[in-house]
Scaffold this motif. Structure first.
Motif, PDB file in Angstrom:
ATOM      1  N   ILE A   1      25.931 -54.370  15.314  1.00 13.12           N
ATOM      2  CA  ILE A   1      25.795 -54.368  14.027  1.00 13.12           C
ATOM      3  C   ILE A   1      27.045 -54.444  12.721  1.00 13.12           C
TER       4      ILE A   1
ATOM      5  N   ILE B   1      21.023 -49.841  16.578  1.00 12.87           N
ATOM      6  CA  ILE B   1      21.575 -49.977  17.381  1.00 12.87           C
ATOM      7  C   ILE B   1      21.253 -49.299  19.508  1.00 12.87           C
TER       8      ILE B   1
ATOM      9  N   ARG C   1      22.834 -45.690   9.053  1.00 12.12           N
ATOM     10  CA  ARG C   1      21.001 -46.448   9.111  1.00 12.12           C
ATOM     11  C   ARG C   1      21.382 -46.689  10.407  1.00 12.12           C
ATOM     12  N   ALA C   2      22.943 -47.706  10.506  1.00 14.27           N
ATOM     13  CA  ALA C   2      22.762 -48.182  11.636  1.00 14.27           C
ATOM     14  C   ALA C   2      22.942 -47.739  13.233  1.00 14.27           C
TER      15      ALA C   2
ATOM     16  N   LEU D   1      17.999 -51.520   5.367  1.00 14.04           N
ATOM     17  CA  LEU D   1      18.193 -50.840   6.953  1.00 14.04           C
ATOM     18  C   LEU D   1      16.744 -49.745   7.333  1.00 14.04           C
TER      19      LEU D   1
ATOM     20  N   LEU E   1      28.974 -54.215   9.331  1.00 12.36           N
ATOM     21  CA  LEU E   1      28.983 -53.780   8.368  1.00 12.36           C
ATOM     22  C   LEU E   1      30.140 -53.984   7.352  1.00 12.36           C
TER      23      LEU E   1
ATOM     24  N   ILE F   1      24.934 -45.407   5.500  1.00 11.93           N
ATOM     25  CA  ILE F   1      25.061 -47.285   6.060  1.00 11.93           C
ATOM     26  C   ILE F   1      25.163 -47.070   7.271  1.00 11.93           C
ATOM     27  N   ASN F   2      26.003 -46.443   8.281  1.00 13.10           N
ATOM     28  CA  ASN F   2      26.762 -46.472   9.058  1.00 13.10           C
ATOM     29  C   ASN F   2      25.380 -45.711   9.682  1.00 13.10           C
TER      30      ASN F   2
ATOM     31  N   CYS G   1      25.427 -57.202   7.959  1.00 16.65           N
ATOM     32  CA  CYS G   1      25.291 -56.574   6.734  1.00 16.65           C
ATOM     33  C   CYS G   1      26.140 -56.846   5.542  1.00 16.65           C
TER      34      CYS G   1
ATOM     35  N   THR H   1      32.742 -52.088  12.050  1.00 16.32           N
ATOM     36  CA  THR H   1      32.340 -51.008  10.135  1.00 16.32           C
ATOM     37  C   THR H   1      33.349 -51.434  10.021  1.00 16.32           C
TER      38      THR H   1
ATOM     39  N   LEU I   1      29.199 -51.279  17.026  1.00 19.97           N
ATOM     40  CA  LEU I   1      28.997 -51.474  15.435  1.00 19.97           C
ATOM     41  C   LEU I   1      31.025 -51.814  15.396  1.00 19.97           C
TER      42      LEU I   1
END
Length: 400
Positions: free
Chosen positions: A298, A330, A325-326, A285, A300, A322-323, A229, A338, A336
């Motif tokens: 993912i 997963i 949603r990510a 997302l 970010l 965003i975190n 992303c 980020t 992740l």
């Protein structure tokens, strides 16, 4: 010699006294002497104690940016050469110099200027009035020192077009310094080829600060389904592809960035594995969640959601969203990566925000790594603004 003296109020100058390089307008008691904004002045404490020499700009909230703390230090061509030589020698010992940040403002004791090297091209961003007067000297000295190392520079492009210049009472500038050249520059980073658009790309054209963070995700990519992303020109996505990912989707809201990302994928022979889509990540997302999509990794890498303390609350909401949603997208045991590149989103607040997001979606995080920016963006202790990039890699697990 300096033509002016800036005298601090009693009890002020805390940043300067702790080793920082800025004097703010509300810390100043009096300014005396015959000088113009951009000139070199001395800074004294309330009792006359000498604290340093730097350039002044009364239009800026950062009224003085310190160049040296040595009494009697001349800020001349010889001084600039020493600063430039020190900066390059540091990078020779700490990073791959094929493409790197050569000068990083205050962290290289040249406040207000950034110079990036992309292969044989320099891109300069000058953000303060005083350092602007030394800009051409700095560039000449960089070329000279690099030539001594058998590194030739074929062109220089200026990207002093950031809005912050207006706060200094300066016009935004963009264009060639010296002869014109093809501004589409090919670089190689971590074994991956990129075309960097130094004329119209974001900032100076490419984000060199994530160089080693991009390489850090590779072990998690083999056979993985990856979502990158805020991909910009595809750098994390391409590292995932090179790391053996089964499939990679890179997303960014910039049509220009996506077009460049697709070209970068093609030149690396990754077009079949690494795909790109122009979309708003905040909209995409939840759409992927509704579609039942899942990913093994993912990434970010958003732009700074805040560039001032005033908007930090909205920034926290954005990072949390965003975190959160990510994490929902997963697979159990997936990963992740980020990050935040906002100086005002400090490490403690960023960490707290991620932790809250994990609790809200009932996920457990196992930290694999915490990283910051690459060494060519050195973090100068006592100059808090030099630490801005926070980068976590987690394993994301469902609650037991």
């Amino acid at each position: 010699m300096p033509d002016g003296i800036v005298k601090l109020k009693k009890g002020e100058g805390r940043v300067l006294k702790s080793g920082g390089m800025w004097v703010f307008d509300n810390e100043i008691d009096a300014i005396t002497g015959d000088f113009e904004d951009g000139d070199i002045v001395e800074v004294h404490d309330f009792d006359g104690y000498y604290m340093g020499v730097g350039f002044i700009n009364r239009k800026s909230k950062i009224t003085v940016r310190i160049m040296s703390r040595k009494k009697g230090q001349e800020i001349d061509e010889q001084f600039i050469e020493k600063r430039v030589r020190n900066a390059i020698e540091y990078r020779e010992k700490t990073v791959d110099m094929s493409s790197c940040r050569i000068i990083f403002g205050e962290a290289d004791f040249l406040p207000g200027i950034v110079v990036d090297k992309f292969s044989d091209v320099l891109v300069v961003e000058s953000l303060a009035l005083g350092i602007d007067r030394f800009k051409l000297i700095i560039i000449d000295k960089i070329k000279m020192v690099l030539k001594e190392m058998n590194i030739n520079i074929r062109g220089v492009y200026e990207r002093s077009d950031a809005k912050v210049r207006t706060l200094e009472g300066m016009e935004r500038m963009k264009g060639f310094i010296g002869e014109e050249f093809d501004t589409k520059v090919e670089i190689i980073e971590n074994g991956i080829k990129y075309f960097v658009d130094v004329q119209d790309g974001q900032k100076t054209g490419f984000f060199l600060d994530q160089k080693y963070n991009r390489a850090a995700i590779k072990p998690m990519c083999k056979g993985a389904k990856v979502l990158d992303c805020f991909t910009h020109t595809g750098s994390f996505a391409l590292n995932a592809g090179m790391g053996g990912a089964k499939s990679v989707l890179g997303v960014d809201a910039s049509e220009l960035g996506i077009a460049q990302a697709r070209e970068n994928a093609e030149v690396n022979g990754l077009s079949d594995v690494v795909k790109f889509e122009c979309a708003d990540v905040f909209e995409l997302l939840p759409q992927l969640e509704n579609d039942g999509e899942k990913f093994d990794l993912i990434i970010l890498d958003p732009p700074a959601f805040t560039k001032s303390r005033n908007s930090i609350k909205n920034a926290v909401k954005g990072y949390k969203e965003i975190n959160l949603r990510a994490m929902k997208l997963i697979n159990d045991g997936g990963f992740l990566a980020t990050c935040s590149c906002s100086h005002f989103m400090d490490t403690e607040l960023f960490t707290k925000t991620i932790a809250e997001a994990a609790r809200n979606v009932h996920k457990r995080l196992r930290q694999i790594e915490f990283r910051t920016q690459a060494p060519d963006h050195p973090i100068l202790w006592s100059a808090d603004e030099s630490l801005y990039l926070k980068f976590y890699i987690f394993q994301v697990c469902d609650e037991m």
